[in-house]
Design an enzyme around this catalytic site. Structure first.
Site, PDB file in Angstrom:
ATOM      1  N   ARG A  47       0.858  -1.179   0.000  1.00 54.63           N
ATOM      2  CA  ARG A  47       0.000   0.000   0.000  1.00 54.63           C
ATOM      3  C   ARG A  47       0.894   1.229   0.000  1.00 54.63           C
ATOM      4  O   ARG A  47       2.111   1.123   0.075  1.00 54.63           O
ATOM      5  CB  ARG A  47      -1.034  -0.002   1.146  1.00 54.63           C
ATOM      6  CG  ARG A  47      -0.676  -0.676   2.409  1.00 54.63           C
ATOM      7  CD  ARG A  47       0.456  -0.069   3.168  1.00 54.63           C
ATOM      8  NE  ARG A  47       0.264   1.343   3.389  1.00 54.63           N
ATOM      9  CZ  ARG A  47       1.230   2.205   3.633  1.00 54.63           C
ATOM     10  NH1 ARG A  47       2.499   1.809   3.691  1.00 54.63           N
ATOM     11  NH2 ARG A  47       0.990   3.479   3.821  1.00 54.63           N
ATOM     12  N   GLN A 195      -1.828   2.036  10.042  1.00 55.45           N
ATOM     13  CA  GLN A 195      -0.537   2.129   9.341  1.00 55.45           C
ATOM     14  C   GLN A 195       0.520   2.840  10.189  1.00 55.45           C
ATOM     15  O   GLN A 195       1.712   2.563  10.050  1.00 55.45           O
ATOM     16  CB  GLN A 195      -0.705   2.895   8.012  1.00 55.45           C
ATOM     17  CG  GLN A 195      -1.474   2.166   6.936  1.00 55.45           C
ATOM     18  CD  GLN A 195      -2.936   2.525   6.959  1.00 55.45           C
ATOM     19  OE1 GLN A 195      -3.514   2.840   8.017  1.00 55.45           O
ATOM     20  NE2 GLN A 195      -3.578   2.474   5.819  1.00 55.45           N
ATOM     21  N   ASP A 236      -1.912  10.922  -1.640  1.00 57.23           N
ATOM     22  CA  ASP A 236      -2.340   9.949  -2.658  1.00 57.23           C
ATOM     23  C   ASP A 236      -2.683  10.631  -3.973  1.00 57.23           C
ATOM     24  O   ASP A 236      -2.586  10.026  -5.035  1.00 57.23           O
ATOM     25  CB  ASP A 236      -3.540   9.155  -2.155  1.00 57.23           C
ATOM     26  CG  ASP A 236      -3.063   8.058  -1.239  1.00 57.23           C
ATOM     27  OD1 ASP A 236      -2.758   8.359  -0.069  1.00 57.23           O
ATOM     28  OD2 ASP A 236      -2.932   6.919  -1.712  1.00 57.23           O
TER      29      ASP A 236
HETATM   30  O1  MRU Z   1      -4.440   3.201   2.359  1.00 57.56           O
HETATM   31  P1  MRU Z   1      -2.960   3.396   2.228  1.00 57.56           P
HETATM   32  O2  MRU Z   1      -2.180   2.773   3.340  1.00 57.56           O
HETATM   33  O3  MRU Z   1      -2.465   2.975   0.857  1.00 57.56           O
HETATM   34  O4  MRU Z   1      -2.777   4.960   2.342  1.00 57.56           O
HETATM   35  C1  MRU Z   1      -1.489   5.489   2.229  1.00 57.56           C
HETATM   36  C2  MRU Z   1      -1.422   6.946   2.477  1.00 57.56           C
HETATM   37  O5  MRU Z   1      -2.399   7.609   2.717  1.00 57.56           O
HETATM   38  C3  MRU Z   1      -0.063   7.576   2.307  1.00 57.56           C
HETATM   39  O6  MRU Z   1       0.069   8.699   3.136  1.00 57.56           O
HETATM   40  C4  MRU Z   1       0.116   8.011   0.849  1.00 57.56           C
HETATM   41  O7  MRU Z   1      -0.171   6.962  -0.029  1.00 57.56           O
HETATM   42  C5  MRU Z   1       1.505   8.489   0.591  1.00 57.56           C
HETATM   43  S1  MRU Z   1       2.669   7.178   0.621  1.00 57.56           S
HETATM   44  C6  MRU Z   1       4.198   7.806   0.254  1.00 57.56           C
END
Ligand code: MRU
Length: 344
Positions: A47, A195, A236
């Site tokens: 992820r 996370q 994202d």
């Molecule tokens: O749902 P996830 O764990 O994929 O979300 C990740 C995030 O929100 C991160 O902050 C984002 O992808 C930046 S990663 C360098």
């Protein structure tokens, strides 16, 4: 450099560190089936926006290998389904679509399926290498924004685990530590998928960077007490106007940061900027399984049948963002101009 890789190409397979099992187990899986790679992205084995892009690129390269001996027409049609499949995995991280576009273009000039398959593997490797390079560049630029000493609050995991290595937000923190700055991290646990607690705390402890874990609801009180010098998060998707989609809870932090006079920085490669969008309202927000909210670590924490809302991301308006750190430079408001200038 951290001693682990979230995504790695073995020459035969895509190797993923299973992030669902961290921090208790460091387990790697090798994937040769593109469909299994797509499922791994959906289930968050891997992820983080840049890591999703790199993984999908390798998934496409795996599919191209399978079809390398087919006719040109069969190859084209098979690859079209593969591109569509990966595009359906996670909707918010624009790096996924950016990587798929690059892969599509890489295959276009090839004279036959075998050569297209070779070109796609080369392109996937390039996407991975460029992401690592971008993270290092962002780290160098972002580190200059931090005071010495600095206590930095971060949310979710925007680290080596979320990228080809080094990280975006955590890249800034790593680079500051490497430059000799006394940097400490406050990591939000990041409900519902944790996370921050599971991944950021694990990653920083591995690197020996001091980290204190807090629950998401503690951030405001910590800022009020005066113990936070900066908030640094990843993204994202960023619109050309500077609105930032990131893990749910990021917007709350941005509001709190403004209230308490704390700078709010976003670190993201230019592949995260969606120049097609002018407002954060246009960003598709993924909604995930209610079980992520009703359960914690596999244990039910809410009554059966309760209604649940589980958006995976929120959007922070550009006016709350102090600066956006990219690999080409630090953008400041107005972002429509500063991001566009970095693009050229
Ligand atoms: O749902 P996830 O764990 O994929 O979300 C990740 C995030 O929100 C991160 O902050 C984002 O992808 C930046 S990663 C360098």
């Amino acid at each position: 450099m951290s001693g682990f890789r979230a995504v790695e190409w073995t020459g035969e397979a895509v190797r993923l560190l299973d992030q669902r099992r961290l921090p208790t187990e460091e387990t790697y899986h090798d994937y040769t089936d593109p469909e299994a790679v797509a499922v791994a992205i959906e289930q968050m084995v891997v992820r983080g926006a840049p890591a999703i892009g790199v993984t999908a690129a390798y998934g496409v390269a795996l599919a191209a290998r399978r079809w390398a001996g087919a006719t040109a027409a069969e190859f084209r049609s098979a690859m079209e389904s593969v591109f569509e499949r990966f595009a359906r995995t996670r909707p918010t991280a624009v790096n996924l679509f950016w990587a798929l576009d690059r892969m599509r273009r890489a295959a276009q000039g090839a004279p036959d399926p075998a050569r297209a398959a070779e070109a796609l593997e080369v392109e996937a490797r390039a996407i991975e290498a460029e992401d690592l390079e971008a993270c290092r560049a962002m780290g160098r630029l972002g580190a200059e924004l931090l005071t010495d000493p600095a206590t930095v609050l971060t949310h979710c995991n925007a680290g080596a685990l979320a990228t080809a290595g080094y990280g975006t937000a955590l890249g800034v923190i790593r680079a500051a530590a490497e430059a000799g700055k006394r940097v400490r991290v406050l990591a939000d646990e990041t409900r519902p998928f944790l996370q921050g607690a599971r991944l950021t705390a694990w990653e920083l402890r591995k690197d020996g960077i001091p980290v204190t874990l807090i629950t998401d609801g503690m951030a405001g009180y910590r800022m009020k007490r005066g113990g936070v010098d900066a908030v640094v998060v990843g993204a994202d998707r960023i619109t050309r106007s500077g609105d930032v989609a990131n893990k749910i809870g990021t917007y709350t932090l941005a509001v709190l940061a403004r209230e308490h006079g704390v700078p709010f920085y976003v670190a993201a490669p230019l592949s995260t900027v969606d120049f097609e969008l002018s407002s954060g309202d246009e960003i598709p927000i993924e909604e995930r399984d209610p079980a992520e909210v009703t359960h914690c670590g596999g244990t039910r924490v809410a009554p059966e049948g309760v209604e649940v809302w589980n958006p995976a991301f929120d959007v922070t308006p550009a006016r709350l963002v102090t600066a956006i750190v990219t690999e080409r430079g630090v953008a400041r408001p107005p972002y429509t101009e500063s991001l566009d200038a970095l693009r050229r």
